[in-house]
Structures are given as structure tokens and as C-alpha cells.
Design a protein around this motif. Structure first.
Motif, mmCIF file in Angstrom:
data_model
loop_
_atom_site.group_PDB
_atom_site.id
_atom_site.type_symbol
_atom_site.label_atom_id
_atom_site.label_comp_id
_atom_site.label_asym_id
_atom_site.label_seq_id
_atom_site.Cartn_x
_atom_site.Cartn_y
_atom_site.Cartn_z
ATOM 1 N N ARG A 35 0.825 -1.232 0.000
ATOM 2 C CA ARG A 35 0.000 0.000 0.000
ATOM 3 C C ARG A 35 0.853 1.274 0.000
ATOM 4 O O ARG A 35 0.644 2.179 0.795
ATOM 5 C CB ARG A 35 -0.968 0.001 1.186
ATOM 6 N N SER A 37 1.727 2.699 -3.331
ATOM 7 C CA SER A 37 1.759 3.134 -4.724
ATOM 8 C C SER A 37 1.319 4.587 -4.864
ATOM 9 O O SER A 37 0.288 4.975 -4.305
ATOM 10 C CB SER A 37 0.837 2.248 -5.575
ATOM 11 N N TRP A 39 -0.674 7.524 -6.331
ATOM 12 C CA TRP A 39 -1.972 7.459 -6.992
ATOM 13 C C TRP A 39 -1.910 7.870 -8.457
ATOM 14 O O TRP A 39 -2.636 7.301 -9.295
ATOM 15 C CB TRP A 39 -2.990 8.328 -6.254
ATOM 16 N N TYR A 40 -1.052 8.831 -8.803
ATOM 17 C CA TYR A 40 -0.990 9.314 -10.185
ATOM 18 C C TYR A 40 -0.403 8.258 -11.119
ATOM 19 O O TYR A 40 -0.785 8.170 -12.292
ATOM 20 C CB TYR A 40 -0.185 10.627 -10.273
ATOM 21 N N ALA A 43 -3.205 5.731 -11.665
ATOM 22 C CA ALA A 43 -4.200 6.289 -12.578
ATOM 23 C C ALA A 43 -3.746 6.188 -14.025
ATOM 24 O O ALA A 43 -4.496 5.735 -14.901
ATOM 25 C CB ALA A 43 -4.493 7.741 -12.214
ATOM 26 N N ASN A 268 -5.850 -0.364 -7.516
ATOM 27 C CA ASN A 268 -6.416 0.765 -6.778
ATOM 28 C C ASN A 268 -6.288 0.569 -5.269
ATOM 29 O O ASN A 268 -6.185 1.545 -4.514
ATOM 30 C CB ASN A 268 -7.888 0.947 -7.156
ATOM 31 N N CYS A 271 -3.018 1.954 -3.273
ATOM 32 C CA CYS A 271 -2.777 3.365 -2.934
ATOM 33 C C CYS A 271 -2.642 3.533 -1.416
ATOM 34 O O CYS A 271 -3.162 2.737 -0.638
ATOM 35 C CB CYS A 271 -3.908 4.241 -3.464
ATOM 36 N N GLU A 276 -6.438 8.998 -1.816
ATOM 37 C CA GLU A 276 -5.577 8.875 -2.997
ATOM 38 C C GLU A 276 -6.162 7.895 -4.004
ATOM 39 O O GLU A 276 -6.074 8.120 -5.214
ATOM 40 C CB GLU A 276 -4.171 8.451 -2.573
ATOM 41 N N ALA A 277 -6.773 6.826 -3.525
ATOM 42 C CA ALA A 277 -7.415 5.871 -4.427
ATOM 43 C C ALA A 277 -8.577 6.523 -5.177
ATOM 44 O O ALA A 277 -8.797 6.252 -6.360
ATOM 45 C CB ALA A 277 -7.908 4.657 -3.641
ATOM 46 N N LYS A 279 -8.825 9.767 -5.911
ATOM 47 C CA LYS A 279 -8.238 10.674 -6.903
ATOM 48 C C LYS A 279 -7.778 9.891 -8.130
ATOM 49 O O LYS A 279 -7.983 10.333 -9.267
ATOM 50 C CB LYS A 279 -7.052 11.434 -6.293
ATOM 51 N N ASP A 280 -7.170 8.742 -7.892
ATOM 52 C CA ASP A 280 -6.730 7.879 -8.990
ATOM 53 C C ASP A 280 -7.916 7.439 -9.848
ATOM 54 O O ASP A 280 -7.897 7.556 -11.077
ATOM 55 C CB ASP A 280 -5.979 6.683 -8.387
#
Length: 492
Positions: A35, A37, A39-40, A43, A268, A271, A276-277, A279-280
Motif C-alpha cells: 500500500r 503506490s 496514486w498518479y 491512474a 487501486n 494506494c 488517494e485511491a 483521486k486515482d
């Protein structure tokens, strides 16, 4: 030779990512990337992971039959991703899940949990194998067309060997670079593969524009003025391209095939936090419209090029892009771009499928997430079964078999929709022993209703069959269930 070199260099790049990300890896790394990663990156990589090699080939050809009406479905995708982000992700993060089907055990019991996991494994194994089969077939045809045959024999006799080598080699490569780092490796390789895929797409578009003597502005005007540029259909309810059918179907496709699919959700869940998940999820949801518009624009440009060169358009839209890109009509450079594009798209979907199936089997079916040796054996086993299904489809060599498998996958996601909807929206508990029978009966009833609708009203169900399938599962669970204090675990 250029195709072989391209795939080899591409694989070396993936192995570099694998080596860098798999250091000190364990099961927690393989399943959830610890956990950590960004987020961008998730995505951006998810855009490529959601576009399979078949999509890379098929979407440009859609314009021949459907014009650009697929954009209606893509608009529905956006709302679907928002629903996943703000309805499903909070549940998954609340329970700190490794696989999303574990929620069914918390809420509905062991039988619903196992049923959901098995339906996922069936859907993903068959669907991913057939999609990868199509890509392997295209790559092997490119190799054969460019002079590769077995011991100098004729292409017809050598093509079978080339296909076998392609399947074994590509499946082995995927297993090799995912075997240690798992999902952590995929977060990074998906980013690289998405970059390669869109670079190839842009270069192919530029090459086609050059052959049409069009600038960027002229190409946009030519696409907009073409008869295949129609995007919206509001006047024909019975058409499969009707806006509301496509839009609503796009919402449910995302909810089911992303939000309820371990393959699509596993990245996902890597994240750092729920925020953040989310936003991704929202970011790559918006990216789908422009991404698919690029593919469809390429399709219109290829139609214009075919008209300019007096080349008959293929009956099957899936043959439009390969007809130009794989045969050398656009030059050697495009053969290389095309190979990079479909390999990148197919690897980014097949590698995550193998990782997700390994995760689901170890965690959901065997319920031994800590056993590292089991995970390694299952990962190898999944790769072997994956390869055998591809070879079986090739041996049968029947379009009807491929269509049947795709139809099967479209039906098997409906029970997952019904199970999760029942868990999230009610406080009832289903009868544990009836859950598997309801999940099997719902797709069967949908299939019979589809046949009946065709015979009585000449009405062909489209994507809306998924919604009907989920509704029947939901109704069956409601009828056989009862109110219980266990409902306190439901969302809300």
C-alpha cells in the motif's frame, strides 16, 4: 526480424522494472504492493490496463458499423468511475481488504463469498485468455507475413508453429516479470506500457495523416466532416446505439467490470489511502473519453486512406487497423509501432489478470494468504491454464466458440452485480445454501429471455442484459433471504 527485436527489447525493459520493484518482496508486496503506490502512477497505468490488445485493434474498426457512437458508452464510464470511487472504494478500504470478494463474507456469509470468487475466476480466466488469443494470433500473423515460418516451409504449415511459439513465449514472459513483485511490479510496468501504447497510437496517426497529406487542423476537420463521425443517437430506441442504452450501460459496465473485478481493483487498493485511491479512480475515469476518441479518430482516418488508395474496406471492423499496420502498407516503422501498441496493451491486461487470479485463488478459495510457496505454485498453474485455454481455442479454430466465451463472460458478471448490490443496499441475509443456485440460475434466465425477445419482438438485448442479470440475482437473494442482525455490517 524487426518484430522479434521490438518484442525482445520491450521485454528487457519490463524485466528492468521487475528487478527494481521486486527487491525484498513478499506476499504483501505481491498482493497489495505494501500500500505504497503513488496514486498518479496507478491512474496513468490503469488507462493502459483497461485497454486490452483487442481494444487497441477493435475500437478503430468500430467506426465502420457504429460510427463514433461508442463515445456515448465512454461518457457513462465517467459516472461509473465516480460511483466506484465514492461508493465501493470506501467499503473496501474500511475493511482493509486484500481481495474485494472478502467483503461478501463479512456481509453475506461464506457461500456468497466463495460464489463471488469462483464467478470472478471463471469470467477472468476465459475472457482474458480469449482476448490474449486474439493478440497472439495477430502477432503470429505479422511474423508469418514478414517471412517467419518453420524451417522454411510454406506459411500455412509454419503458421501453426509460429502461433504456438508466440503463445508460449508471451505467456512465459508475463509470468517471468510478475512472479516476484506481483502487483507492485505491475503498477510500474503498466505506467511504462501505457506510455508505449499511446506513443505508438500517436505515431500511427501521424503516419496516416502524412499519407493523406493532412495537417493536424485539416485532419480534425476531415474527421468531423466524415459520415462516420456521428456520436449520438437519440431517435431510435430499438437501436443498440441509442444514447440512453449506451450511457446507462457504460455506468454499469464500469461498476461491474471495474468496481467488482479483483483484476481492475487490485491496483487501486495499493494506494496509500482512500483519498488517494479516489483521486486515482476519478482521474483515469475522465481520461477514457479522449483516449477512445483518439482510437476512433484513427479509424476514420484509415477509412479515408482506404478510399484514397481504392482499397476495399474489410467486412469485419477488427481487420481495419491490421489491414494497414500489419501488412506493411504504412511502412516498416508502423509495423514496429503497431507491434509495440498491441503488445503493450495486451501485456498490461494479461499480466494483471494472472496476478489477480493468483491473489483471488490463494486468498479467497484456499484462504492461505501467508503461504508464499502456495502463491508461487498457483501463479505458475494459472499461467499454464491460461496458455492451455488459448491453445484450445486455436485448435477448435471456430469464431462461434470465441463468441460463446465472450457471451459467457458477459453473463457471469451479472451475479457479481447482484451479490454486491444486495450486500450494499439491504440489511437482509440470504439463505446460504441457495446463493450458488441463484447465481447460476440468473444468467440462464437472462439467456432464455434474450432468445424470447428476439423471437417475439425482434428485440436484441445489448449491454442492458447485464443490469437485468444483476436484478434477477438481487431478487432471488431477497426472496430467499431474511432480515437479521448480521445486516449491521452493511454499508450505511
Amino acid at each position: 526480424m524487426s518484430v522479434i527485436i521490438t518484442v525482445f527489447v520491450y521485454f528487457l525493459a519490463l524485466m528492468v522494472f521487475s528487478r527494481l520493484t521486486a527487491r525484498r518482496s513478499d506476499n504483501e508486496t505481491f498482493y497489495r504492493a505494501n500500500r505504497r503506490s503513488p496514486w498518479y502512477m496507478v491512474a496513468f497505468g490503469m488507462v493502459g490496463a483497461s485497454i486490452s490488445g483487442v481494444t487497441f485493434v477493435s475500437v478503430p474498426g468500430m467506426v465502420l458499423r457504429q460510427d463514433m457512437t461508442y463515445v456515448q458508452t465512454c461518457l457513462g464510464f465517467i459516472l461509473g468511475y465516480f460511483l466506484v470511487a465514492f461508493v465501493l472504494l470506501p467499503v473496501y478500504y474500511k475493511w482493509n481488504l486484500t481481495t474485494i470478494y472478502s467483503y461478501l463474507q463479512h456481509r453475506l456469509g461464506r457461500s456468497a463469498y466463495k460464489t463471488g470468487a469462483w464467478f470472478f475466476l471463471l469470467s477472468k480466466m476465459t475472457g482474458a485468455a480469449v482476448r490474449f488469443y486474439v493478440v497472439c494470433l495477430i502477432v503470429s500473423k505479422v511474423l508469418t507475413a514478414n517471412g517467419w515460418s518453420h524451417n522454411g516451409t510454406q506459411p500455412d504449415s509454419g503458421s501453426h508453429v509460429i502461433f504456438l511459439i508466440t503463445v508460449v513465449a508471451m505467456t512465459a514472459l508475463i509470468w517471468l516479470y510478475t512472479r516476484r513483485g506481483g502487483i507492485k511490479t505491475l503498477v510500474w510496468t503498466d505506467t511504462f506500457q501505457t506510455l508505449c501504447m499511446f506513443t505508438a497510437l500517436f505515431l500511427i496517426i501521424m503516419q496516416v495523416m502524412g499519407m493523406l497529406d493532412l495537417s493536424v487542423g485539416e485532419a480534425v476537420s476531415a474527421i468531423a466532416g466524415n459520415e462516420h463521425s456521428r456520436m449520438f443517437v437519440f431517435d431510435d430506441w430499438f437501436s443498440r446505439q441509442n444514447f440512453w442504452k449506451q450511457f446507462l450501460s457504460g455506468i454499469f459496465i464500469v461498476v461491474v467490470m471495474t468496481g467488482l473485478d479483483q483484476d481492475m481493483m487490485q491496483k487501486n487498493l495499493t494506494c496509500k489511502s482512500l483519498r488517494e485511491a479516489q483521486k486515482d479512480m476519478c482521474t483515469y475515469g475522465f481520461a477514457f473519453v479522449p483516449a477512445n476518441l483518439l482510437f476512433m479518430s484513427l479509424g476514420v482516418l484509415l477509412v479515408l486512406l482506404a478510399q484514397k488508395q481504392a482499397i476495399p474496406l474489410p467486412q469485419n471492423g477488427d481487420e481495419l487497423l491490421p489491414m494497414f499496420a500489419a501488412t506493411g502498407r504504412l511502412g516498416l516503422a508502423v509495423i514496429v509501432f503497431f507491434t509495440i501498441g498491441i503488445v503493450a496493451a495486451s501485456f498490461s491486461s494479461a499480466d494483471s489478470a494472472l496476478t489477480a487470479m493468483t491473489t483471488s485463488y490463494c486468498v479467497d478459495i484456499k484462504q492461505q494468504p501467508e503461504d508464499e510457496q502456495l502463491r508461487k505454485r498457483v501463479h505458475i498453474g494459472m499461467a499454464v491454464v491460461f496458455m492451455l485455454i488459448i491453445l484450445l481455442v486455436y485448435a477448435v479454430n471456430s469464431t462461434s466458440v470465441i463468441d460463446a466465451i465472450y457471451i459467457l463472460c458477459s453473463y457471469t458478471y451479472g451475479p457479481l452485480l447482484g451479490l454486491f448490490a444486495f450486500a450494499l443496499l439491504t440489511k437482509r441475509m440470504p439463505s446460504d445454501r441457495y446463493v450458488p443456485f441463484i447465481a447460476i440460475a440468473s444468467p440462464v434466465v437472462c439467456y432464455l429471455l434474450n432468445i424470447l425477445a428476439i423471437q417475439l419482438a425482434d428485440y436484441h438485448f445489448g449491454y442492458e442484459l447485464l443490469m437485468l442479470n444483476g436484478a434477477l440475482t438481487f431478487a432471488g437473494l431477497w426472496i430467499t433471504g431474511k432480515s437479521a442482525s448480521a445486516g449491521k455490517d452493511a454499508i450505511g
